[in-house]
Scaffold this active site. Structure first.
Site, PDB file in Angstrom:
ATOM      1  N   HIS A 107      -6.895 -29.663 -18.883  1.00 12.49           N
ATOM      2  CA  HIS A 107      -7.946 -30.239 -19.731  1.00 12.49           C
ATOM      3  C   HIS A 107      -8.079 -29.464 -21.039  1.00 12.49           C
ATOM      4  O   HIS A 107      -7.559 -28.362 -21.173  1.00 12.49           O
ATOM      5  CB  HIS A 107      -9.302 -30.224 -18.997  1.00 12.49           C
ATOM      6  CG  HIS A 107      -9.310 -31.033 -17.739  1.00 12.49           C
ATOM      7  ND1 HIS A 107     -10.243 -30.877 -16.749  1.00 12.49           N
ATOM      8  CD2 HIS A 107      -8.485 -32.016 -17.311  1.00 12.49           C
ATOM      9  CE1 HIS A 107      -9.994 -31.722 -15.758  1.00 12.49           C
ATOM     10  NE2 HIS A 107      -8.927 -32.421 -16.088  1.00 12.49           N
ATOM     11  N   HIS A 170     -11.320 -37.214  -3.760  1.00 10.86           N
ATOM     12  CA  HIS A 170     -10.439 -37.186  -4.933  1.00 10.86           C
ATOM     13  C   HIS A 170      -9.330 -38.188  -4.684  1.00 10.86           C
ATOM     14  O   HIS A 170      -8.713 -38.186  -3.625  1.00 10.86           O
ATOM     15  CB  HIS A 170      -9.860 -35.787  -5.150  1.00 10.86           C
ATOM     16  CG  HIS A 170      -9.127 -35.657  -6.445  1.00 10.86           C
ATOM     17  ND1 HIS A 170      -7.825 -36.113  -6.598  1.00 10.86           N
ATOM     18  CD2 HIS A 170      -9.502 -35.179  -7.657  1.00 10.86           C
ATOM     19  CE1 HIS A 170      -7.437 -35.884  -7.848  1.00 10.86           C
ATOM     20  NE2 HIS A 170      -8.435 -35.325  -8.513  1.00 10.86           N
TER      21      HIS A 170
END
Length: 415
Positions: A107, A170
């Site tokens: 990220h 997830h």
């Protein structure tokens, strides 16, 4: 008729559905009353699973690293840290020997304001806080699946590493939390991409601890030598309902049990499912909203219909995903392309394409119609209009409703 409000952005979209067509409303079962988050964390640290207490592991000379989630995760790090520091201090740990590392994975870097907000003003002032840097990783091994174990050198230089985070479903690692703070959290780009390539394998789905992606992450964490985690489970209002500490696999599995009890719902597949992501920020863009679509696939018969209710105020949400949507003319194109070309962002196009081959997909959003069609959905102006389209084809269709699609995982009942 039954009237049901479904979250849409910061507002709601009303749905009128004939009672004869409503199969069930699939809801999580969250505990109504609970202890405070601080109490739950303290209790977990006092009773670690398959591990000594941190206060017995550290001493005044220990170089300690605490890995924390980045700004893209809902983990309440500011609440987790005070009881954790208390436990470390009781073992003699000193502030100057502690480093907090933000687990960015791949990220973007955070602003100083974001970092400060995550750990809290007081801790940010007195403790060294740094961000993961993929360019400063050292190789220490390779997993049996061929993933290089390349870890941020600041983590490798520590005597004691504590991985923190939240445990929730997830969509390809099965669950978040546990070993995930190491891989992808503080690993190299090559390590993350090699690991994530396994997301198209059959078991790489929500709610499975045997997802090859998670198994690979755990092998990498074992090679690195991760000894201790502190993870929390949140309810739909982001309140802490459980905390686990200790061994990175055993403690994680205890947290998984809580997640399953709250959010796994046994269902008989219906003819159609109407799924809302639960509103903003889970439906901020199609990239995020497709996680709810993924969960909903378990609640509908093959060949059935899924209506995704997601505002998508910020559009598609990922440039690569958008490019793939425009370049892949059919679901088959996207699936084939992904087999030969792993590109992060393109995976979303392939995942939706996989669903589009099995189900008829409708989208109620604020996206332009052409963008909806290229993403393999049929655009609908309202959820009511989408339901009418389904009932006009099959007036007796049985329909499930999922008001919290991002958090609820339907599980097909075994016959």
């Amino acid at each position: 008729m039954k009237q049901i409000p479904l979250a849409f952005g910061n507002g709601t979209s009303e749905l009128d559905i004939p009672e004869k067509n409503l199969s069930s409303i699939i809801m999580p079962s969250e505990p109504e009353k609970r202890e405070s988050g601080a109490f739950l964390i303290k209790k977990a640290l006092e009773n670690p699973i398959k591990s000594r207490r941190l206060s017995e592991i550290v001493n005044q000379n220990s170089r300690i690293v605490i890995i924390v989630s980045d700004i893209t995760r809902p983990t309440p790090t500011e609440q987790i840290l005070p009881p954790l520091f208390e436990e470390l201090y009781s073992g003699g740990a000193r502030d100057e020997n502690i480093t907090i590392i933000f687990a960015l994975g791949l990220h973007r870097q955070q602003t100083e304001e974001e970092s400060k907000k995550l750990v809290g003003e007081e801790i940010y002032k007195k403790i060294r806080c740094i961000q993961h840097d993929t360019g400063r990783c050292r190789r220490i091994g390779v997993t049996s699946r061929g993933t290089p174990v390349e870890i941020f050198e600041e983590v490798l230089n520590a005597d004691v590493v504590v991985g923190t985070g939240g445990i929730e479903f997830h969509y390809y690692a099965g669950y978040s939390g546990g070993a995930k703070s190491v891989l992808p959290g503080v690993s190299s780009e090559e390590a993350v991409l090699t690991n994530h390539k396994m997301m198209i394998e059959e078991k790489a789905v929500s709610g499975r601890v045997d997802s090859p992606v998670r198994q690979d992450m755990e092998e990498a964490a074992k090679i690195f030598g991760l000894k201790f985690i502190l993870n929390v489970v949140l309810d739909s209002k982001k309140g802490i309902v459980a905390a686990v500490a200790g061994d990175f696999v055993e403690a994680h599995r205890k947290g998984v049990e809580t997640v399953d009890t709250m959010y796994k719902v046994p269902v008989e597949p219906a003819d159609a499912v109407i799924v809302s992501c639960g509103g903003y920020p889970k439906d901020i863009n199609l990239y995020q909203a497709s996680k709810s679509l993924d969960n909903a696939t378990q609640a509908v018969k093959d060949g059935g219909s899924i209506i995704l209710v997601a505002e998508c105020a910020e559009g598609i949400g990922n440039q690569i995903y958008e490019c793939w949507n425009m370049e892949c003319k059919t679901p088959e194109d996207a699936i084939e392309r992904f087999k030969h070309c792993f590109e992060f962002g393109g995976h979303k196009s392939a995942i939706v394409a996989k669903a589009a081959k099995k189900f008829k997909l409708y989208l109620v959003s604020k996206l332009p119609e052409d963008k909806v069609r290229t993403a393999f959905f049929t655009p609908m102006a309202s959820v009511q209009e989408a339901l009418s389209a389904i009932l006009s084809e099959n007036p007796d269709a049985k329909v499930h409703l999922m008001p919290h699609g991002g958090q609820t995982l339907p599980v097909r009942k075994e016959n």
